[in-house]
Design a protein around this motif. Structure first.
Motif: not given
Length: 289
Positions: A98-109
């Protein structure tokens, strides 16, 4: 087709309704059409999700009725929950941009709920001018007798003022003059104003986010401002907070954030619980999302 995701639930209910649109062709919608999506769906924000051709990165764009935002915390939580729902399975990591920044998103169901968390990026903190604080307090209708120590201007992409009040009751009792607050925020170059109580045992506190300058008089949940507060409180030895928001809007929401020491300041992780509510169709100024 848009999906409505309730982001940052509290005890499985409430949360901030957020419109999610799969944006396979980013050129298909104009900015004006994108701004209409949250209006059409009765949400404060819309998130446009585009997966790169090799499926390695997911691009996110955030819009309110007032225009595009460089970042949106609860929108990111909603997007992570949507991606996890689309992928199936119990646990995932996504590379987001987003807006040129790369990052990690984590999800646990867990059942129909998804626990989502992400790194919002570096937080910058500074002390506001006394005149700026008075301008915001006057617009909030909060006297200096209700102000606690530690007002800060904090930024993740755009600055906002963190305003501590002496009690949760003082936060709940606010009835700001939104026109005056918008004028004050515009004059000071602020996204908005995040008003919060002091944390009690376990890091629990209450907060309200007012952002009329971007078309959101009051936000149900604001994860990026919560991340800013976590970075600020880390300097006081508080490593984690749990923030209740949305009660004034009858949408109870909770955001969690933690901060740990890093080489360039506090490293923050922020998130919440989300669930998909419904799939809806709507026209955006003649174009179907």
């Amino acid at each position: 087709m848009a999906r409505i995701v309730n982001a940052c639930l509290r005890d499985g209910r409430g949360g901030s309704p957020t419109a999610i649109v799969e944006d396979a062709d980013p050129a298909a919608l104009s900015e004006a059409q994108r701004r209409r999506i949250p209006v059409l769906h009765g949400t404060s924000h819309a998130v446009f999700v585009t997966t790169t051709a090799d499926e390695s990165i997911v691009d996110l764009r955030f819009f309110t009725a007032g225009g595009e935002l460089p970042a949106c915390g609860h929108g990111t939580v909603a997007a992570i929950a949507f991606l996890a729902d689309r992928a199936g399975g119990d646990a995932h990591e996504f590379t987001l941009r987003a807006s040129g920044r790369t990052f990690t998103g984590r999800a646990v169901r867990e059942g129909r709920h998804v626990h989502a968390a992400f790194d919002p990026g570096p937080v910058t903190l500074s002390e506001p001018s006394p005149a700026g604080v008075r301008l915001v307090l006057d617009a909030l209708g909060a006297g200096t007798d209700r102000l606690a120590e530690g007002v800060r201007v904090a930024s993740i992409g755009r600055p906002r003022m963190l305003v501590p009040l002496i009690s949760p009751h003082a936060v709940a009792a606010l009835a700001p003059d939104l026109d005056r607050l918008r004028a004050a925020c515009d004059r000071l170059g602020l996204l908005g104003c995040y008003v919060h109580s002091a944390p009690v045992a376990g890091g629990r506190l209450v907060a309200r986010m007012f952002a009329p300058s971007i078309g959101v008089p009051e936000d149900i949940a604001n994860a990026n401002s919560t991340a800013c507060l976590a970075a600020h409180l880390a300097g006081r030895g508080i490593s984690g907070i749990s923030v209740d928001m949305g009660d004034a809007l009858s949408h109870p929401a909770t955001i969690t954030a933690s901060a740990s020491p890093g080489p360039h300041g506090p490293e923050v992780l922020v998130g919440g619980v989300a669930c998909r509510v419904v799939d809806v169709s709507a026209q955006a100024g003649g174009a179907a999302p």
